[in-house]
Design an enzyme around this catalytic site. Structure first.
Site, PDB file in Angstrom:
ATOM      1  N   ARG A 166      35.298  -3.861 -28.895  1.00 31.67           N
ATOM      2  CA  ARG A 166      33.944  -3.519 -29.341  1.00 31.67           C
ATOM      3  C   ARG A 166      33.975  -2.679 -30.616  1.00 31.67           C
ATOM      4  O   ARG A 166      33.171  -1.766 -30.795  1.00 31.67           O
ATOM      5  CB  ARG A 166      33.185  -2.778 -28.232  1.00 31.67           C
ATOM      6  CG  ARG A 166      33.019  -3.560 -26.939  1.00 31.67           C
ATOM      7  CD  ARG A 166      32.193  -4.827 -27.145  1.00 31.67           C
ATOM      8  NE  ARG A 166      32.034  -5.530 -25.874  1.00 31.67           N
ATOM      9  CZ  ARG A 166      32.866  -6.450 -25.402  1.00 31.67           C
ATOM     10  NH1 ARG A 166      33.907  -6.805 -26.130  1.00 31.67           N
ATOM     11  NH2 ARG A 166      32.649  -7.043 -24.246  1.00 31.67           N
ATOM     12  N   SER A 239      24.956  -4.654 -22.001  1.00 33.11           N
ATOM     13  CA  SER A 239      25.834  -3.580 -21.535  1.00 33.11           C
ATOM     14  C   SER A 239      25.641  -2.337 -22.396  1.00 33.11           C
ATOM     15  O   SER A 239      25.841  -2.387 -23.611  1.00 33.11           O
ATOM     16  CB  SER A 239      27.291  -4.031 -21.596  1.00 33.11           C
ATOM     17  OG  SER A 239      27.501  -5.136 -20.741  1.00 33.11           O
ATOM     18  N   GLU A 335      27.551   1.945 -26.092  1.00 33.53           N
ATOM     19  CA  GLU A 335      27.867   0.773 -26.909  1.00 33.53           C
ATOM     20  C   GLU A 335      26.858   0.510 -28.029  1.00 33.53           C
ATOM     21  O   GLU A 335      27.259   0.265 -29.174  1.00 33.53           O
ATOM     22  CB  GLU A 335      28.019  -0.462 -26.024  1.00 33.53           C
ATOM     23  CG  GLU A 335      28.552  -1.671 -26.762  1.00 33.53           C
ATOM     24  CD  GLU A 335      29.011  -2.764 -25.824  1.00 33.53           C
ATOM     25  OE1 GLU A 335      28.820  -3.936 -26.176  1.00 33.53           O
ATOM     26  OE2 GLU A 335      29.573  -2.467 -24.762  1.00 33.53           O
TER      27      GLU A 335
END
Length: 339
Positions: A166, A239, A335
């Site tokens: 990520r 998420s 995130e």
């Protein structure tokens, strides 16, 4: 000037949480020329330039004192095809999932595991998006970006992008690079990734013994639809927390108290834990405080039930982080980009 500039525009329709904040200035760019116009205008007005795509990886906590530029460039093309390896290029404003479906319609494999991920092509390398055992870096063939400092175009190869979980160079250097188009190396001979998550089980349950890339895509779309809310119906950014990577020692200490801990090897004495499992075990699944909440089916997803502000969603996230740190000595990382 071909760029249409608007003032005090609500961004509610341009972020998947549906948070109602306003942009000082707002424009949409369909070409490289309009991107350069936006850069020049932002400089003239003394404002920062905030570039967005689908708004699916943003948490907006207040009005944006910037020129917000939404990338809406379109274009899909095959650059090379040797009968096995096919390089395709997509403009940054292309919606991600329709692009995946287009590639499958061309008989190309490689992107099927990344089906139904929200957002745009240009945003995909920023996060090195991934799902079900595949990440952007696995199919990446290059990209073209504008250096906002020099105004020059630059071509990036795989190694230069510094892809990680990520993460990427473009996330590490926010405000430096503006991605214009991305290239992917796909294949006419499928090498399917079926062993991450319930993909294989889903296909077997449907009686599909020899799946095609399109079969995998349909299975993943069904799985994602069952466990992740549609942002068009319930505001969310997918998420919300990264799966934390911890030492083997810490993972074993947690496992000693929780035998059902969900974890994956992460190499070099490290273990990746399932953030959703941690949050659910801590009792947050289905929690709601006003219109800010945790999804009832997926603890990893924060949701806006209607009128939650970005600040309220962030406050909930910080409460969850503090609780997980206290219970498990694990630090969760948010995130989405918080602005």
């Amino acid at each position: 000037m071909s760029l249409v500039l608007r003032e005090a525009v609500s961004l509610k329709l341009f972020n998947s949480f549906g948070v109602d904040v306003r942009a000082r200035l707002f424009a949409e760019a369909t070409s490289d020329e309009q991107v350069r116009e936006a850069l020049a205008l932002a400089e003239q007005r003394g404002l920062p330039l905030l570039v967005i795509g689908g708004g699916s990886n943003l948490l907006l906590t207040g009005d944006i004192e910037a020129l917000v530029l939404r990338m809406t460039s379109r274009g899909l093309r095959i650059l090379s095809d040797d009968g096995r390896r096919v390089v395709v290029e997509a403009e940054a404003g292309e919606p991600w999932h329709p692009f995946v479906q287009w590639s499958l319609q061309q008989g190309l494999a490689g992107l099927e595991n990344l089906s139904l991920i929200p957002g745009t092509v240009g945003a995909a390398p920023m996060q090195n998006i991934g799902a079900y055992g595949v990440e952007i870096k696995d199919v990446f063939a290059g990209l073209t970006a504008l250096d906002r400092q020099s105004g020059e175009l630059r071509e990036f190869g795989l190694e230069e992008c510094a892809f990680a979980y990520r993460d990427s160079l473009f996330k590490q250097q926010p405000g430096r690079w503006l991605i214009l188009r991305v290239r992917f190396a796909l294949s006419r001979r499928a090498q399917l990734h079926l062993d991450y998550g319930p993909v294989r089980q889903r296909l077997q349950a449907e009686g599909i013994e020899t799946p095609t890339p399109s079969d995998v895509s349909r299975a993943i779309c069904a799985i994602r639809s069952e466990k992740l809310p549609d942002p068009a119906e319930l505001g969310n950014a997918g998420s919300f927390f990264k799966n934390p990577v911890v030492t083997v020692e810490l993972a074993e200490r947690i496992r000693a108290e929780h035998a059902d801990l969900v974890s994956y090897p992460a190499g070099e004495g490290r273990v990746k834990l399932a953030a959703g499992w941690l949050i659910e075990r801590a009792g947050w699944k289905g929690f709601r405080d006003g219109d800010a909440g945790v999804h009832r089916l997926q603890a990893l997803v924060l949701v806006n039930y209607g009128a939650a502000s970005g600040a309220q969603l962030l406050a909930l996230a910080q409460r969850i982080r503090a609780d997980i740190a206290r219970r498990f000595a694990v630090e969760l990382e948010i995130e989405p980009n918080v602005l």
